[in-house]
Design a protein around this motif. Structure first.
Motif, PDB file in Angstrom:
ATOM      1  N   ASP A   1      63.871  -6.675 -66.091  1.00  0.00           N
ATOM      2  CA  ASP A   1      63.758  -5.480 -65.806  1.00  0.00           C
ATOM      3  C   ASP A   1      62.158  -5.081 -65.851  1.00  0.00           C
ATOM      4  OD1 ASP A   1      63.875  -2.697 -65.259  1.00  0.00           O
ATOM      5  OD2 ASP A   1      63.323  -2.215 -67.311  1.00  0.00           O
ATOM      6  N   HIS A   2      61.566  -4.650 -64.579  1.00  0.00           N
ATOM      7  CA  HIS A   2      60.395  -4.312 -64.704  1.00  0.00           C
ATOM      8  C   HIS A   2      60.114  -3.073 -65.244  1.00  0.00           C
ATOM      9  CE1 HIS A   2      60.447  -7.374 -61.410  1.00  0.00           C
ATOM     10  NE2 HIS A   2      59.081  -7.645 -61.674  1.00  0.00           N
TER      11      HIS A   2
ATOM     12  N   LYS B   1      58.267  -2.713 -59.314  1.00  0.00           N
ATOM     13  CA  LYS B   1      57.498  -3.068 -58.407  1.00  0.00           C
ATOM     14  C   LYS B   1      57.300  -2.199 -57.268  1.00  0.00           C
ATOM     15  CE  LYS B   1      57.575  -7.605 -57.202  1.00  0.00           C
ATOM     16  NZ  LYS B   1      57.999  -9.041 -56.759  1.00  0.00           N
TER      17      LYS B   1
ATOM     18  N   GLY C   1      54.061  -1.864 -60.149  1.00  0.00           N
ATOM     19  CA  GLY C   1      54.362  -3.000 -61.244  1.00  0.00           C
ATOM     20  C   GLY C   1      54.163  -4.376 -60.904  1.00  0.00           C
ATOM     21  N   LYS C   2      53.805  -5.295 -61.779  1.00  0.00           N
ATOM     22  CA  LYS C   2      53.614  -6.603 -61.267  1.00  0.00           C
ATOM     23  C   LYS C   2      54.530  -7.449 -62.143  1.00  0.00           C
ATOM     24  CE  LYS C   2      49.499  -5.509 -59.397  1.00  0.00           C
ATOM     25  NZ  LYS C   2      49.637  -5.181 -58.068  1.00  0.00           N
ATOM     26  N   ASP C   3      54.634  -8.689 -61.669  1.00  0.00           N
ATOM     27  CA  ASP C   3      55.488  -9.773 -62.240  1.00  0.00           C
ATOM     28  C   ASP C   3      54.513 -10.400 -63.369  1.00  0.00           C
ATOM     29  OD1 ASP C   3      57.642  -9.614 -60.559  1.00  0.00           O
ATOM     30  OD2 ASP C   3      57.152 -10.939 -59.123  1.00  0.00           O
TER      31      ASP C   3
ATOM     32  N   ASN D   1      54.874  -6.580 -68.255  1.00  0.00           N
ATOM     33  CA  ASN D   1      55.616  -5.806 -67.281  1.00  0.00           C
ATOM     34  C   ASN D   1      57.211  -5.998 -67.345  1.00  0.00           C
ATOM     35  OD1 ASN D   1      55.955  -3.096 -65.830  1.00  0.00           O
ATOM     36  ND2 ASN D   1      56.083  -4.561 -63.804  1.00  0.00           N
ATOM     37  N   MET D   2      57.657  -6.958 -67.820  1.00  0.00           N
ATOM     38  CA  MET D   2      59.006  -7.545 -67.758  1.00  0.00           C
ATOM     39  C   MET D   2      59.656  -7.626 -69.224  1.00  0.00           C
ATOM     40  SD  MET D   2      58.457 -10.038 -64.536  1.00  0.00           S
ATOM     41  CE  MET D   2      60.145 -10.228 -64.063  1.00  0.00           C
TER      42      MET D   2
END
Length: 76
Positions: free
Chosen positions: A7-8, A12, A16-18, A22-23
């Motif tokens: 889950d972000h 995104k 939100g970034k990978d 953030n995950m």
């Protein structure tokens, strides 16, 4: 494994970034219900803030010394 997915925290679609920060691992059904909303918008709270794992020196992967003089530098 089968019940979870990534889950972000900040979706995104909202910039939100990978990234590690953030995950998080989340229940698949809960993540689907959350959609592209923020946790605060759906009443969810993180157990802890996500962060990148600490770097592991390459020397930790060495298990045996090729020379006796190298022995003190091998991580046991």
């Amino acid at each position: 494994k089968r019940q979870g997915n990534l889950d972000h925290v900040t979706p995104k679609s909202r910039g939100g970034k990978d990234s590690w920060e953030n995950m998080v691992l989340c229940d698949r059904g809960l993540n689907s219900a959350k959609g592209n909303r923020l946790n605060s918008e759906v009443g969810l709270k993180l157990i802890r803030k996500p962060r990148a794992p600490r770097a592991i020196p390459a020397s930790f992967s060495v298990k045996e010394a090729r020379h006796p003089a190298h022995e003190p530098f091998i991580h046991q």
